[in-house]
Enzyme design. Sequence first.
Site, mmCIF file in Angstrom:
data_model
loop_
_atom_site.group_PDB
_atom_site.id
_atom_site.type_symbol
_atom_site.label_atom_id
_atom_site.label_comp_id
_atom_site.label_asym_id
_atom_site.label_seq_id
_atom_site.Cartn_x
_atom_site.Cartn_y
_atom_site.Cartn_z
ATOM 1 N N GLY A 12 0.764 -1.236 0.000
ATOM 2 C CA GLY A 12 0.000 0.000 0.000
ATOM 3 C C GLY A 12 0.793 1.283 0.000
ATOM 4 O O GLY A 12 0.293 2.327 0.444
ATOM 5 N N ASN A 14 1.534 3.046 -2.615
ATOM 6 C CA ASN A 14 0.814 3.949 -3.521
ATOM 7 C C ASN A 14 -0.447 4.499 -2.850
ATOM 8 O O ASN A 14 -0.778 5.673 -3.000
ATOM 9 C CB ASN A 14 0.441 3.235 -4.823
ATOM 10 C CG ASN A 14 1.592 3.215 -5.810
ATOM 11 O OD1 ASN A 14 1.851 4.211 -6.468
ATOM 12 N ND2 ASN A 14 2.288 2.106 -5.878
ATOM 13 N N ARG A 66 -14.852 -18.229 -9.289
ATOM 14 C CA ARG A 66 -14.346 -16.909 -9.668
ATOM 15 C C ARG A 66 -15.521 -15.971 -9.982
ATOM 16 O O ARG A 66 -15.487 -14.788 -9.632
ATOM 17 C CB ARG A 66 -13.422 -17.029 -10.886
ATOM 18 C CG ARG A 66 -12.945 -15.725 -11.494
ATOM 19 C CD ARG A 66 -12.141 -14.862 -10.562
ATOM 20 N NE ARG A 66 -10.919 -15.505 -10.082
ATOM 21 C CZ ARG A 66 -9.967 -14.856 -9.407
ATOM 22 N NH1 ARG A 66 -10.118 -13.573 -9.110
ATOM 23 N NH2 ARG A 66 -8.888 -15.471 -8.993
ATOM 24 N N HIS A 110 1.146 1.420 -13.454
ATOM 25 C CA HIS A 110 2.007 0.308 -13.858
ATOM 26 C C HIS A 110 3.453 0.797 -13.783
ATOM 27 O O HIS A 110 3.752 1.895 -14.278
ATOM 28 C CB HIS A 110 1.656 -0.187 -15.267
ATOM 29 C CG HIS A 110 2.482 -1.351 -15.693
ATOM 30 N ND1 HIS A 110 2.260 -2.634 -15.236
ATOM 31 C CD2 HIS A 110 3.569 -1.416 -16.496
ATOM 32 C CE1 HIS A 110 3.171 -3.447 -15.748
ATOM 33 N NE2 HIS A 110 3.976 -2.728 -16.521
ATOM 34 N N ASP A 147 -8.939 -1.009 -19.473
ATOM 35 C CA ASP A 147 -9.942 -1.573 -20.402
ATOM 36 C C ASP A 147 -9.867 -3.089 -20.297
ATOM 37 O O ASP A 147 -9.241 -3.628 -19.383
ATOM 38 C CB ASP A 147 -9.703 -1.062 -21.842
ATOM 39 C CG ASP A 147 -8.382 -1.546 -22.429
ATOM 40 O OD1 ASP A 147 -8.037 -1.079 -23.521
ATOM 41 O OD2 ASP A 147 -7.691 -2.369 -21.793
ATOM 42 N N ASP A 151 -3.041 -3.821 -19.033
ATOM 43 C CA ASP A 151 -2.168 -2.639 -19.177
ATOM 44 C C ASP A 151 -2.308 -2.014 -20.555
ATOM 45 O O ASP A 151 -1.363 -1.442 -21.103
ATOM 46 C CB ASP A 151 -0.689 -3.031 -18.946
ATOM 47 C CG ASP A 151 -0.479 -3.667 -17.580
ATOM 48 O OD1 ASP A 151 0.366 -4.578 -17.483
ATOM 49 O OD2 ASP A 151 -1.182 -3.276 -16.626
ATOM 50 N N ALA A 180 8.342 8.292 -9.419
ATOM 51 C CA ALA A 180 7.287 8.285 -10.449
ATOM 52 C C ALA A 180 5.920 7.887 -9.906
ATOM 53 O O ALA A 180 4.979 8.691 -9.912
ATOM 54 C CB ALA A 180 7.691 7.356 -11.601
HETATM 55 C C1 GRF Z 1 3.811 -1.105 -7.270
HETATM 56 O O1 GRF Z 1 5.076 -1.495 -7.724
HETATM 57 C C2 GRF Z 1 2.954 -0.726 -8.427
HETATM 58 O O2 GRF Z 1 3.665 -0.170 -9.498
HETATM 59 C C3 GRF Z 1 2.394 -2.027 -8.859
HETATM 60 O O3 GRF Z 1 2.214 -2.791 -7.682
HETATM 61 C C4 GRF Z 1 3.053 -2.282 -6.671
HETATM 62 C C5 GRF Z 1 2.175 -1.853 -5.546
HETATM 63 O O4 GRF Z 1 2.929 -1.489 -4.480
HETATM 64 N N1 GRF Z 1 1.142 -1.819 -9.553
HETATM 65 P P1 GRF Z 1 2.171 -0.880 -3.189
HETATM 66 O O5 GRF Z 1 1.231 -1.945 -2.682
HETATM 67 O O6 GRF Z 1 1.452 0.358 -3.638
HETATM 68 O O7 GRF Z 1 3.299 -0.577 -2.236
#
Ligand code: GRF
Length: 197
Positions: A12, A14, A66, A110, A147, A151, A180
Amino acid sequence: MLRVGVLVSGGGTNLQAILDAVDNGTITNAKIEVVISNNAGAYALERAKNHNVAAECVSPKNYATREEFNEALLDKIDSYNLDLIVLAGFLVKIPESMIAKYRNKIVNIHPSLIPSFCGVGYYGLKVHEAALARGVKLTGATVHFVDEGMDSGPIILQKAVEVLPGDTPEILQRRVMEQAEWILLPQAIDMIANGKI
Ligand code: GRF
């Protein structure tokens, strides 16, 4: 006020960048209504709770098929009346029914400059291993609409990051996150929340 849900599977970082960006005003006109994970042990859920944000787990382990999981996930998301769904390290394939229902309302981060090092099998450290194996001097991150492909949706933002001599996948992953991912995702949410996309 944009109602935002964040889908997570892991640590988490991000999500934390998004929560911090709302707190410090980098993101305006948006509220993180819920964090949903497929993984009960995801530390991202702890980050949500620490921030007094609803934290929910919809685990495939709790459903016989699923299809039943997909239906439960969509029901949970629908229950929050969201305007934007953010995939922040969410490692579950998004059901086509959900993509259709939330067309151009789902974004993903991504850790490469799409179309490089993306698609089936390219996630987490594997992306950076591939970049190092190819010998690229620049990599980075991409925010894109989701979509039906992997990716493959319209690109929203990208930011390049240098690959340095001696980089390991772990070192490179951290630099791409810091320079980034943690910048682009809040920026994209703020742009959407303020009608700039
Ligand atoms: C990150 O490397 C992101 O680019 C990818 O999954 C990872 C998530 O990391 N989509 P976090 O859980 O946000 O630390």
